[in-house]
Write a protein that holds these residues in place. Sequence first.
Motif: not given
Length: 436
Positions: A27-44, A85-86, A203-211
Amino acid sequence: MKKYTPAARIWVELVALAALALTGVTHYLFGLDGGDPLAFVLLGVCAALADTYPIRPAFNNVTYRLTTTFVVAGALLLSPLHAALIPALALAPALWLRRRTPGIAIIWAFNTAQTVLASLATWAWVHWTASSGLTDVRDLLALVGAIGIFTLTQALLVGVIIGLNSGRSPIKSGTFAPSALLGDVLIAGMGILIAELWLARPLLLLTIPPLLFVVHRLTRAAHLAELAETDPKTGLPNSRHFERVLDEELAHSRRVNRPLSLAFVDLDHFKRVNDQFGHEAGDQVLREVADQIRGKLRKSDVVARFGGEEFVILLPGTDTEEAVYLAEQLRAAVAGHAFVLDGGNELECTISVGIATSPEDGTDVSTLLRSADAAMYRAKQTRNTVAQVERSGHEQQRSAAARPRSPTRSPLARVSSRPPCCGEPSWAASFWRCVA
């Protein structure tokens, strides 16, 4: 409560410290580079659901958790901090649901830490070898390598703690078994598909939890149906399953005009095992007897635990003479097997077997079972014996190899000639011996 050796506890602490340190450094070396909050929430969320709602196929006893799928996807798509964190998010519900279980904290800490290390190792590999976007064909080898790194890292970390806790080599811990590695690779490999799905159609990732929930419910129903016909102590089919299969085989035998035999097996003096050594020892004896029986049968034969200390064996296409011969093999195998209990006590167990054959001794389920049961009870009059149904006023029996047996001692135990040991009362010397 699961007990860990001092070396295993030290390993847990080292893995946890390494996970924290590596997360901080990346985290110190690369920070949040490439971090997508929505992808993080959905994958978590998907990872947590996958861990909470596992898949249990009815065709085997393995439980599959697709948590790794979403952890790998996070390592491919997110910043190192988000990727680390995931696993913590995924395993948090299990910690809460099992919070009253003794020792759950150390299990959760290790599982989280080793998954974080595997995730960060995968992230580092992809960061240094793959192009951004993961859409180029040349990234294929990088992605395959990422799956290998994730799987082998987990196998090594888990294998070491199993080895430290059991005294075995990590290679022999079971985590490197081909079947285990193949399953882990396939589950981790699905993370590539999830990552590509996010890049192509987020948006197709939203279908994963109910599946995930639907698949869990469907497989759970099938799993519960399978459990309803399985004996939990031995893993064998229970009487409900056996009677259904027996009815089908009897109908088939009538159609093709071939014999079918049934063996009714009873453990001699089994109650004394439970009385003297406890029900855990009795369960161990049942499991080992079941293993001895399974080892002597053909693929077409069916063995089930009928209840208590009784087993039943279905022998399609087998006449009485062949069934008696097989029963003698089973009797000899069980009598020659040493049952070593956890405390070091060694028991000798014997069985009595009754044989009935269709159509001579019955053409329906209840009649054939009664015939075999009656033959078994006659066999138990002399113990360690095989008996078939009495026909024409003549009952045939085959007795065990002659050996002197004291009427005051159970044939269940191999008796030591030395005095009782391990601080046990002297009356127990008639039924067990301590193994040095």
